[in-house]
Every structure is written in C-alpha cells, then in structure tokens.
Design an enzyme around this catalytic site. Structure first.
Site, PDB file in Angstrom:
ATOM      1  N   PHE A  42      88.139 117.037  72.747  1.00  0.00           N
ATOM      2  CA  PHE A  42      87.704 117.468  71.632  1.00  0.00           C
ATOM      3  C   PHE A  42      86.758 118.703  71.545  1.00  0.00           C
ATOM      4  CE2 PHE A  42      84.338 117.188  67.972  1.00  0.00           C
ATOM      5  CZ  PHE A  42      85.342 116.797  66.824  1.00  0.00           C
ATOM      6  N   GLU A 119      76.049  91.782  50.881  1.00  0.00           N
ATOM      7  CA  GLU A 119      76.244  92.799  51.757  1.00  0.00           C
ATOM      8  C   GLU A 119      74.951  92.856  52.438  1.00  0.00           C
ATOM      9  OE1 GLU A 119      76.426  96.511  49.485  1.00  0.00           O
ATOM     10  OE2 GLU A 119      78.310  96.106  48.753  1.00  0.00           O
ATOM     11  N   LYS A 121      71.605  94.728  53.911  1.00  0.00           N
ATOM     12  CA  LYS A 121      70.677  95.689  53.273  1.00  0.00           C
ATOM     13  C   LYS A 121      70.138  96.503  54.475  1.00  0.00           C
ATOM     14  CE  LYS A 121      66.694  95.873  50.490  1.00  0.00           C
ATOM     15  NZ  LYS A 121      65.846  97.147  50.961  1.00  0.00           N
ATOM     16  N   ASP A 123      68.183  99.217  56.689  1.00  0.00           N
ATOM     17  CA  ASP A 123      66.835  99.647  56.576  1.00  0.00           C
ATOM     18  C   ASP A 123      66.727 101.148  57.019  1.00  0.00           C
ATOM     19  OD1 ASP A 123      64.242  99.413  56.368  1.00  0.00           O
ATOM     20  OD2 ASP A 123      64.000  98.541  57.914  1.00  0.00           O
ATOM     21  N   ARG A 142      66.399 110.388  47.556  1.00  0.00           N
ATOM     22  CA  ARG A 142      66.228 109.710  46.386  1.00  0.00           C
ATOM     23  C   ARG A 142      65.156 110.330  45.551  1.00  0.00           C
ATOM     24  NH1 ARG A 142      63.033 105.245  45.039  1.00  0.00           N
ATOM     25  NH2 ARG A 142      63.557 104.298  43.177  1.00  0.00           N
ATOM     26  N   GLU A 179      72.787 104.478  53.011  1.00  0.00           N
ATOM     27  CA  GLU A 179      71.708 104.636  53.659  1.00  0.00           C
ATOM     28  C   GLU A 179      72.042 105.300  55.252  1.00  0.00           C
ATOM     29  OE1 GLU A 179      69.727 102.772  51.891  1.00  0.00           O
ATOM     30  OE2 GLU A 179      67.997 102.220  53.051  1.00  0.00           O
ATOM     31  N   TYR A 232      78.051 102.380  47.505  1.00  0.00           N
ATOM     32  CA  TYR A 232      77.759 102.292  46.237  1.00  0.00           C
ATOM     33  C   TYR A 232      78.467 103.682  45.618  1.00  0.00           C
ATOM     34  CZ  TYR A 232      75.367 102.478  41.563  1.00  0.00           C
ATOM     35  OH  TYR A 232      74.959 102.520  40.433  1.00  0.00           O
ATOM     36  N   LYS A 318      65.107  89.792  50.887  1.00  0.00           N
ATOM     37  CA  LYS A 318      64.432  90.417  52.129  1.00  0.00           C
ATOM     38  C   LYS A 318      64.227  88.996  53.316  1.00  0.00           C
ATOM     39  CE  LYS A 318      61.653  93.715  51.599  1.00  0.00           C
ATOM     40  NZ  LYS A 318      61.423  95.269  52.003  1.00  0.00           N
ATOM     41  N   CYS A 415      33.177 102.531  78.020  1.00  0.00           N
ATOM     42  CA  CYS A 415      34.519 103.078  78.265  1.00  0.00           C
ATOM     43  C   CYS A 415      35.166 102.425  79.447  1.00  0.00           C
ATOM     44  CB  CYS A 415      34.558 104.464  78.482  1.00  0.00           C
ATOM     45  SG  CYS A 415      36.191 105.285  78.839  1.00  0.00           S
ATOM     46  N   CYS A 418      35.932 105.497  82.075  1.00  0.00           N
ATOM     47  CA  CYS A 418      34.731 106.167  82.902  1.00  0.00           C
ATOM     48  C   CYS A 418      33.340 105.840  82.840  1.00  0.00           C
ATOM     49  CB  CYS A 418      34.752 107.731  82.009  1.00  0.00           C
ATOM     50  SG  CYS A 418      34.014 107.681  80.409  1.00  0.00           S
ATOM     51  N   CYS A 433      35.003 106.772  73.031  1.00  0.00           N
ATOM     52  CA  CYS A 433      34.181 107.273  74.234  1.00  0.00           C
ATOM     53  C   CYS A 433      33.868 108.636  73.826  1.00  0.00           C
ATOM     54  CB  CYS A 433      34.983 107.169  75.477  1.00  0.00           C
ATOM     55  SG  CYS A 433      34.392 108.023  76.794  1.00  0.00           S
ATOM     56  N   CYS A 439      36.508 112.658  80.749  1.00  0.00           N
ATOM     57  CA  CYS A 439      36.942 111.067  80.592  1.00  0.00           C
ATOM     58  C   CYS A 439      38.537 111.422  80.760  1.00  0.00           C
ATOM     59  CB  CYS A 439      36.743 110.291  79.402  1.00  0.00           C
ATOM     60  SG  CYS A 439      37.329 108.946  79.278  1.00  0.00           S
TER      61      CYS A 439
HETATM   62  S1  IVH Z   1      72.924  99.157  46.267  1.00  0.00           S
HETATM   63  C1  IVH Z   1      71.438 100.374  42.131  1.00  0.00           C
HETATM   64  N1  IVH Z   1      73.338  98.256  48.668  1.00  0.00           N
HETATM   65  O1  IVH Z   1      67.687  99.179  49.236  1.00  0.00           O
HETATM   66  C2  IVH Z   1      71.347  99.882  43.370  1.00  0.00           C
HETATM   67  N2  IVH Z   1      71.177  99.422  48.146  1.00  0.00           N
HETATM   68  O2  IVH Z   1      65.339  98.969  46.939  1.00  0.00           O
HETATM   69  C3  IVH Z   1      71.778 100.944  44.358  1.00  0.00           C
HETATM   70  N3  IVH Z   1      70.010  99.788  50.577  1.00  0.00           N
HETATM   71  O3  IVH Z   1      67.252 102.025  47.209  1.00  0.00           O
HETATM   72  C4  IVH Z   1      71.443 100.328  45.857  1.00  0.00           C
HETATM   73  N4  IVH Z   1      71.350  98.546  51.832  1.00  0.00           N
HETATM   74  O4  IVH Z   1      68.151 102.256  49.751  1.00  0.00           O
HETATM   75  C5  IVH Z   1      72.370  99.046  48.003  1.00  0.00           C
HETATM   76  N5  IVH Z   1      73.843  97.337  50.665  1.00  0.00           N
HETATM   77  C6  IVH Z   1      72.977  98.132  50.060  1.00  0.00           C
HETATM   78  C7  IVH Z   1      71.746  98.321  50.471  1.00  0.00           C
HETATM   79  C8  IVH Z   1      70.951  99.201  49.752  1.00  0.00           C
HETATM   80  C9  IVH Z   1      70.116  99.085  51.766  1.00  0.00           C
HETATM   81  C10 IVH Z   1      68.637 100.291  50.193  1.00  0.00           C
HETATM   82  C11 IVH Z   1      68.644 101.284  49.227  1.00  0.00           C
HETATM   83  C12 IVH Z   1      67.877 101.212  47.942  1.00  0.00           C
HETATM   84  C13 IVH Z   1      66.985  99.992  48.555  1.00  0.00           C
HETATM   85  C14 IVH Z   1      66.629  98.919  47.473  1.00  0.00           C
END
Ligand code: IVH
Length: 682
Positions: A42, A119, A121, A123, A142, A179, A232, A318, A415, A418, A433, A439
């Site tokens: 590559f 789906e 979520k 993080d 955002r 994300e 999305y 959540k 401490c 020391c 301390c 120290c």
């Molecule tokens: S949809 C209008 N799908 O969670 C809806 N969000 O507070 C648009 N997030 O701001 C978001 N996984 O940063 C969507 N599978 C998922 C997600 C997801 C994580 C985040 C996203 C959003 C926050 C919700």
C-alpha cells in the site's frame, strides 16, 4: 501527439488508476476490515502516486488518497452554519419511558406496529459530513446545533471516511452524520504513550476523540487512529424512503455504517435489543452508552417533526454505568506535582466494564467523609463513560457495625512521602504538601511537566528518562537540563515497573538537541512550564500578554494580578507567593542565563494596510470591535467612523446597519467580511 504529450497523458491515466486502486484498498482495510494487500505494498503504491502528483501538479486533486494529511495548521476553526440544524436526542434510563415514547408516536400517527430501527448509541463526537458530486467537501462539529466548527482537514485523516464515493447512485448534494470514536485499543495505546511522556491521560475515549478533532495540526490528528460510524443521511433529494434503505445506500457508497442495527415492530423487540446490548457492549471494540431507536419510515419523520432540541421520531435509551462490589484492602495517598494529596483505595480485583480493576480514586477528604469510608468496608465501584473507575458507595461490615467497632478511615495529616505536615487552603477541598522544593514526587512531577509537549516540549526526554536523570543526580534543577552533555546522560536505568533500559549516545544526542531547541519556546509556554500552582496553559498566555515579561509579573501585587482577565484571587495569591520564594527567583535567574525566553517577542507590525482606511460595523465572531480596530492599526491601516468617498473598505459584521451598506454601495466601496479581512492581513 508529441512525446511530451503522450507522457503526460500516460501519467494522467496512471494517476487516475492509482487513486481508484488505493481508494479500494483503503476501503477494504478501514471499512471492511479485510485488507487484500500488505501495508508495504500500500505504502509503495501511495508513494508512486505522490511522486507522480508532484511531477504533474496539474492533476492535483484535494480528494486524492495522498491528501488525507495535507491540511494546513489551523489557528482557529472556521465557523459553519448547518444547513439542517444538528439536533440531539431525548434520552432516558427508563424502559417505561421508551414504551411511552413509542406509544405516543403510535397515537400521533394513528398507526400500530410501526417499524423501529434499533441502533447502538456511539459514545464519541457528532460530525456532519457534506458531500457534493461524490466528494467530501466539508466536515463540521455540532457546535451549538446551528453553528459548528469546520474540521474538514482533521476529518480527512480518518481513513474510514471516504473522500470520494463508490458507485454512482448518490445524490448530488447530501449530508451524512455520524460519530467519531476512539476505538478502545487505539485509545489505550495513545494514553499509555501520553503517560510515558509525562502528559496527562485522557479520562475516556470520548474526551480523547473530541480533543483530537480540535487539534490544530491535522498531522497530529492523523496519528490518533480515530474511526467514524455514520448513522443519519439527510438531503433534499434522497431517493430512499426508509432509514434502513438509507443506511444500506450509505454502505454502498463506501461509508462505515451502523452494523448491528435491527428492525423491531414491537416494544418487546426494542427491549430485547436493549437487554442484549446492555450485556454485550463490553465486548465491542469501542464505547457505547446506550441504544437509539428511530422510526424507519422517513415520511413519519416529517409528520412528527421535532421539539426545539430533539426529534419526535427518535430517542435514546442510556445504559446505567456499570457497577461492581469489592472489599477494601488499603488506602494510599498520592502526591501530585502541585503537592495535592489524592487518596486512592486498593481493593480486591473485580471484573468491571471489560477490565480487571483493583484501585480507584477517592478524590479528596470530603468525598471520603461523604462516603463514610470505614475499614473492612465493601465498596461499590462504578465505571461509566469514564475509564477511570470511581467509588460511589461504601457498605459497612454488619458485625462491626452492630458491635460499634466501626473504624473510619481518616485522611492523612502528613505527606506520605516527605513527612511534611499537610496544609489546606481556604475554599479548596484538597490537602497539599507545602514542601514544594524538597518533596520528591512534586519535584519529579514538576520536571515531567516542564518537559511536556505544551510546555518546553523536550519530547525525546520521556517521563521515565526524566526520573532516571533526577534519581541519578544528573539533573538537579530546571536550569541544569541546559548544562547536560551526552556523556553525562548515557547510562542504564530501571523504570518504575522494573524494566531495565539504557540511554546510548544516539538517544542522549536526541535529548541534547531537544533541550537546545527548547531555548526558543515562547515566553507564555516557559511561564506555563514553571509549574506555578493554578497556572494552566490559558492563564499563562493571558498573563504573558498582559505583563509582557517575567520581571513585570514578578513585581505585580495581588491587586494588579486580579485585575487581569480571568485571574481570580486564589491564582493571584499563588503567583504572588511563587515570586516571594528565593529558590524560585534564583531558578528564574539561572534559566534566563541559559537563554530561555522570558519576554513576549512583539510581532513585527506589518504595514500591509498602509494608507487604507476602514469603517468597521456590526459585531464579529473572531474579534471584538476593539480587537478588529486594533488589528487594522497594527497593520498600518486607519480607522474612520463614517463612510465617505475616501473610505477603502467597509468591514461588515453581524447586525450591520442598513444605512452603512447603502452608503458603501453608493460610493462603490468594497464590503468585506471578517474572514476577508483576516485573509488580507495574513
Ligand atoms: S441520530 C436527530 N444515531 O447521540 C438525531 N445519534 O444526543 C440525530 N449518537 O448528537 C442523531 N449514536 O452524537 C443518532 N446511532 C445514533 C447515535 C447517535 C450516537 C449521538 C449523536 C447525538 C447524540 C444524542
């Protein structure tokens, strides 16, 4: 065709086919996770393409695979207004509330058994990618939902994000949101390196992902191995009428999309998905903090609409932070570079959030008292989005409690290293301390801070090597770093965890070179490097700008200090005290003698705007009104208050009066934006 023409045409063909090929290999590696060639192959192809592009610059293309790390260093990110606002999701920890949400949608639409796409979520950090004619043209954070930062150069470094799309059934213009995440493995590796370099570890992958995307240098971002999942798709002419069809289309175009989604047509189906991932999420290679449900039919999205903050066609469940119980073994106290003493609990190892945990912070004395921590307690340990676990509850031993033999764990008074008596500042929660200069963890911590990237940036001298130089007495104070020679540095040492290492001639030379280079580090960073309590990167910058040199800062009184923007009484006192300590003053004199920068280097004022007159009107995002006027003068221009025939430019901010605009148009005076002005002076 001449020979030259045919060479050029052959080069063009080769460039095009190399780009296609590399895009495919890249997709296979980063999106499908199934590479078909080796890294070396590559790299060789990429090198060939890069050579050709350099030789034939007429074929430059910002979407070429060679341009992933091509961006400039950004001083500030441009602001972009989202075409479609970036809403967030309503969220809940309660399964009942999820059922109610679903029922409300059923009732509002008058339809039973709606299809809900479930789906993960992710993080991380939300981003919106704009594609036009199959090419990535812009990526934005955002921000406040309406206006975000343009982070295109940084986003291009994420290999799983396509710069050009596959197939050709994509709309001319669309946005795709997702994300940016820091996969666990890459995050852990990154944090390990940070600790080695004496830098602070990030608390969790989300903070690290978000911090990475806000770095100013895309080359740095490229090193971070971030990833991105897209969930999305939005635009005015997207053919697909369901969310799942859109996810599949996005996948066809080359995006890494949500791979675990399921369609449920009942609340039970949704609950099954929640239950499954609540247990399984630890086995994923990245962090998830819940699940998201979305109506599959896009037509319903429009009918249900959104509140000011979040849509009525999607919501999030959540996961509760994971908890585990374990028996307290002992309490120990760590001393940080500023002398702060942090209590840490050692307990019997427990499996939590995918790793074995055996110690957790107790934060400070107040937290220990709130928990009412007693010997023989069973601790409830929690690991939420944070990688570092915390103790949220202590359960006392019942027998001891009944027999009134409970013994509280008392915070130390001296401490642990020391022996100095600990002190507490009014309005501060922690004990520290005061033995600042003698120290050992404070001294080592200060050295590690001094050499860290954002301070003197003596990169080749990691935290462990620093420890060795100090322990071996080769370095005694900051200034002694500047007298080091290779023969002094060379030697064998043992790391804290017992590894035997050595520094040879080459390594020593690298250290000397980095030390040498650090003499050029600007005053604001030298000030930060000194490690004065409460002086972070930002306040060091403010103070450097305000006082211009160390001597002005040294003689400043408490009143002078609190008059500086963002400097409070505690910080002012800390600075004042620092400069009343003879050893600190002697250190500064030695560092001055070593050639470090102790004053602000005034930027040469350019007279680039010489003879030009400006009218400034409205409000600005990157300058205050005073600031923009000062920039005009600093660059040799003149500010005038009203528009006349002689005015050269009108700089138009937000809410500029219509009269000014009319007048400028009447005199044919160019109306420029804040960004145009910045380009002018740059
Ligand atoms: S949809 C209008 N799908 O969670 C809806 N969000 O507070 C648009 N997030 O701001 C978001 N996984 O940063 C969507 N599978 C998922 C997600 C997801 C994580 C985040 C996203 C959003 C926050 C919700």
């Amino acid at each position: 065709m001449t020979d030259l023409q045919s060479d050029i045409s052959a080069a063009k063909d080769e460039i095009e086919s190399l780009r296609k090929l590399l895009n495919r290999y890249n997709y296979e590696y980063y999106v499908l996770d199934s590479p078909t060639i080796t890294d070396i192959e590559f790299d060789n192809l990429l090198k060939r393409l890069d050579d050709l592009e350099k030789k034939y610059p007429q074929f430059y293309d910002s979407s070429s695979p060679t341009q992933r790390v091509g961006g400039e260093i950004n001083k500030e990110f441009k602001q972009v207004t989202h075409r479609y606002p970036m809403l967030s999701l309503s969220n809940t920890y309660s399964r009942e509330e999820i059922s109610e949400f679903v029922k409300r949608a059923d009732e509002a639409l008058g339809v039973k058994n709606l299809q809900w796409v479930c789906e993960l979520k992710y993080d991380g950090l939300a981003v919106s990618l704009l594609y036009e004619h199959g090419r990535l043209v812009r990526a934005a954070t955002r921000g406040n939902g309406t206006v975000g930062d343009d982070i295109t150069d940084n986003i291009k470094t994420i290999r799983s994000i396509p710069l050009t799309l596959q197939n050709d059934d994509y709309p001319e213009r669309f946005e795709i949101r997702g994300e940016v995440i820091y996969p666990h493995k890459a995050f852990e590796e990154f944090n390990r390196k940070r600790i080695e370099n004496g830098e602070e570890a990030f608390a969790n992958p989300r903070n690290a992902a978000s911090g990475s995307l806000k770095l100013q240098n895309p080359k740095e971002v490229a090193k971070r191995k971030l990833d991105c999942y897209l969930y999305y798709l939005i635009g005015d002419d997207i053919k697909q009428t369901t969310h799942t069809e859109r996810l599949q289309a996005a996948k066809r175009w080359g995006f890494k999309t949500e791979q675990y989604y399921k369609v449920a047509d009942s609340i039970d189906g949704i609950m099954e998905f929640i239950d499954y991932w609540d247990k399984q999420r630890d086995n994923l290679p990245y962090a998830t903090d819940g699940i998201v449900i979305k109506l599959n039919e896009i037509q319903y999205w429009n009918i249900l609409g959104a509140t000011a903050k979040s849509p009525r066609w999607a919501t999030a469940f959540k996961f509760k932070a994971e908890q585990a119980c374990s028996k307290l073994i002992s309490t120990e106290y760590q001393v940080g570079r500023t002398g702060i003493v942090t209590p840490v609990a050692n307990f019997e190892p427990v499996w939590l959030g995918g790793t074995w945990v055996k110690r957790a912070t107790l934060n400070n004395e107040a937290w220990m008292q709130k928990l009412n921590l007693c010997h023989n307690d069973t601790l409830v340990i929690e690991k939420g989005g944070e990688i570092i676990p915390k103790i949220v509850e202590c359960r006392h031993d019942e027998d001891l409690e009944k027999s009134h033999n409970l013994q509280r764990v008392e915070f130390v008074r001296n401490c642990p290293v020391c022996g100095a008596e600990l002190v507490k500042e009014a309005d501060q929660s922690g004990w520290y301390c005061p033995n600042y200069n003698h120290c050992s963890p404070q001294i080592l911590g200060r050295f590690q801070h001094f050499i860290s990237k954002k301070a003197m940036n003596i990169e080749s001298l990691g935290g462990e090597k620093m420890r060795y130089l100090l322990n071996a007495g080769k370095v005694t104070d900051f200034a002694s770093l500047y007298n080091l020679t290779t023969s002094v540095i060379v030697g064998n040492y043992q790391t804290e965890d017992g590894k035997k290492l050595s520094i040879q001639d080459k390594g020593a030379l690298n250290i000397i070179n980095a030390v040498e280079k650090s003499r050029q580090v600007p005053f604001e960073r030298v000030l930060y490097a000194l490690g004065i309590r409460y002086i972070g990167e930002v306040s060091a910058k403010t103070l450097a700008r305000h006082f211009e040199n160390i001597d002005n800062l040294r003689v400043a009184g408490i009143d002078d200090l609190i008059n500086v923007e963002d400097i409070g009484l505690t910080t002012a006192q800390s600075i004042y005290n620092y400069f009343r300590n003879e050893e600190n003053l002697a250190q500064i004199e030695k560092l001055k003698a070593a050639g470090l920068q102790f004053e602000v280097v005034k930027q040469q004022t350019d007279n680039i705007l010489q003879g030009k007159s400006f009218v400034v009107s409205g409000t600005f995002t990157k300058f205050s009104r005073e600031g923009i006027k000062k920039a005009i003068e600093d660059n040799g221009g003149k500010n005038v208050s009203s528009i006349s025939k002689k005015t050269d430019f009108l700089i138009a901010g937000d809410k500029m009066g219509p009269e000014k605009r009319k007048k400028a148009q009447a005199f044919d005076i160019p109306i420029i934006t804040e960004d145009d002005f910045i380009n002018m002076i740059n």
